[in-house]
Scaffold this active site. Structure first.
Site, PDB file in Angstrom:
ATOM      1  N   HIS A  49      58.900  80.107  39.807  1.00  0.00           N
ATOM      2  CA  HIS A  49      60.356  80.261  39.827  1.00  0.00           C
ATOM      3  C   HIS A  49      60.796  80.768  41.204  1.00  0.00           C
ATOM      4  O   HIS A  49      60.197  81.678  41.771  1.00  0.00           O
ATOM      5  CB  HIS A  49      60.785  81.243  38.733  1.00  0.00           C
ATOM      6  CG  HIS A  49      62.221  81.600  38.815  1.00  0.00           C
ATOM      7  ND1 HIS A  49      63.218  80.653  38.848  1.00  0.00           N
ATOM      8  CD2 HIS A  49      62.844  82.800  38.898  1.00  0.00           C
ATOM      9  CE1 HIS A  49      64.381  81.261  38.941  1.00  0.00           C
ATOM     10  NE2 HIS A  49      64.199  82.566  38.983  1.00  0.00           N
ATOM     11  N   ASN A  64      68.534  80.409  44.171  1.00  0.00           N
ATOM     12  CA  ASN A  64      67.902  80.505  42.860  1.00  0.00           C
ATOM     13  C   ASN A  64      68.745  79.736  41.845  1.00  0.00           C
ATOM     14  O   ASN A  64      69.887  80.101  41.578  1.00  0.00           O
ATOM     15  CB  ASN A  64      67.820  82.002  42.497  1.00  0.00           C
ATOM     16  CG  ASN A  64      67.245  82.264  41.126  1.00  0.00           C
ATOM     17  OD1 ASN A  64      67.077  81.358  40.327  1.00  0.00           O
ATOM     18  ND2 ASN A  64      66.962  83.527  40.858  1.00  0.00           N
ATOM     19  N   CYS A  83      65.445  81.842  33.373  1.00  0.00           N
ATOM     20  CA  CYS A  83      64.638  81.228  34.435  1.00  0.00           C
ATOM     21  C   CYS A  83      63.295  80.701  33.924  1.00  0.00           C
ATOM     22  O   CYS A  83      62.638  79.912  34.601  1.00  0.00           O
ATOM     23  CB  CYS A  83      64.438  82.217  35.574  1.00  0.00           C
ATOM     24  SG  CYS A  83      65.992  82.853  36.205  1.00  0.00           S
TER      25      CYS A  83
END
Ligand code: ACO
Length: 342
Positions: free
Chosen positions: A268, A298, A110
């Site tokens: 993020h 996500n 990420c």
């Protein structure tokens, strides 16, 4: 040496999957997922490949930047879920764009987009590249255990991209009058850009892990686990909040500004509750924190460039604005960047 972002782009698969659709085959509910994560739906690849998404996001970034693919000096792609173990996803992007510059991937989960941005910055600083395509593309749907309600509800697929250019090159293109006007209107536009970049790894493989391919070697003596994502959700939660807060405070200190001076915070998009806890701990205006996860879930390293692209296309980024990017995730890696939008 400095760089600036010339253009951004993003791409999502057509198929949107709602929480209610997940409830049809998992013991879960829209209420559970939304209140704990802020996610209502996510996009999932059906007929699209990851190459398709990466290329589409890249094309949009290149168009926004008004450059030709043949003018790129480097393509860096962040992915941990590429269509190919080899070659790099970046090579597939280069082939379909008609670019012939060096192309390779970085694997930073990420935090990967910011790590890729740092690699591009290094190439520019060493004079090895002037224009770089940085793309992040992730197909999380292929590494999930779709029977595990504690992880599969969190993720989605997508891609985001940015074309960056050595700042002196952009100034030369714009001409001396435009450069002087920009510098006057935004005060510190001539300062190095980014103002700060911060990277850390707190090594811990088990907290967030997708094992590699098991393979079929006749010499393998130990069984290999299946390639499905596993996660210690509570550890990730604590890590995520600390990662955001520490990175934002450190970058503000590096730049000699207050956290409140940062105009846009692009974190993020793991979980709305991580964002809310970080906003509270930092004492910042929550409306400055970009949210995309409600309709995307996500998307690992693609979250940050996708959020940046939405901001840019909504006309919310103005010359001189300070933008903080903070990626965090498996590793446990953190990649953060404070830049001035030009
Ligand atoms: N639907 C219904 N119930 C569920 C679901 C679901 N989708 N998932 C878990 N549960 C249940 C569990 O089985 C457990 O039940 P039990 O008490 O009977 O055993 C109960 O809910 C509580 O489970 P926890 O895992 O303790 O749930 P928690 O409240 O911690 O929330 C969550 C889980 C949302 C993942 C939370 O830990 C979190 O926000 N973690 C952050 C991690 C994260 O967001 N990761 C994203 C990817 S990582 C990254 O991008 C860096």
């Amino acid at each position: 040496m400095s760089f600036q972002i010339l253009g951004t782009g993003s791409a999502l698969p057509a198929r949107s999957v709602t929480n209610d659709e997940l409830s049809a085959f998992l013991d879960t509910s829209d209420e559970w997922i939304f209140t704990r994560t802020g996610i209502k739906s996510r996009r999932v690849c059906t007929t699209e490949t990851l190459d398709d998404l990466a290329v589409e996001a890249s094309r949009r970034a290149i168009e926004a930047a008004e450059v030709d693919p043949t003018e790129l000096d480097l393509i860096v792609c962040s992915t941990t879920t590429g269509d190919h173990l080899l070659p790099a996803e970046a090579c597939a992007v280069a082939e379909r764009l008609g670019a012939s510059c060096p192309a390779f991937d970085v694997s930073g989960a990420c935090a990967g987009f910011v790590l890729a941005l740092d690699v591009a910055d290094g190439y520019i600083a060493r004079g090895r590249a002037r224009r770089v395509l940085v793309v992040a593309a992730e197909q999380m749907s292929r590494v999930l255990d779709w029977t595990d309600r504690s992880t599969c509800v969190l993720f989605g697929d997508g891609a985001g991209a940015a074309v960056i250019e050595a700042a002196d090159a952009a100034e030369a293109t714009a001409g001396p009058e435009a450069t002087a006007a920009a510098a006057n209107s935004a005060g510190s536009l001539s300062a190095p850009n980014p103002l700060s970049m911060r990277f850390t790894t707190g090594p811990s493989v088990a907290v967030l892990n997708v094992p590699g391919l098991a393979g079929t070697s006749p010499f393998a003596e130990a069984p290999r686990p299946a390639s499905a994502l596993s996660m210690d959700g509570r550890r990730v939660f604590r890590f995520g909040v600390a990662a955001i807060c520490d990175a934002v405070e450190a970058m503000a200190s590096d730049a000699g500004i207050a956290v409140a001076d940062i105009d846009h915070l692009v974190f993020h998009q793991a979980n709305e509750r991580i964002l809310a806890a970080a906003i509270k701990r930092l004492g910042i205006d929550g409306s400055r924190v970009v949210r995309t996860l409600r309709d995307t879930g996500n998307i690992s390293s693609a979250c940050i460039p996708l959020a940046l692209d939405r901001l840019a296309r909504a006309g919310e980024l103005k010359g001189g604005d300070l933008v903080a990017l903070v990626g965090f995730g498996a590793g446990l890696d953190i990649g953060a960047c404070l830049l001035r939008w030009k």
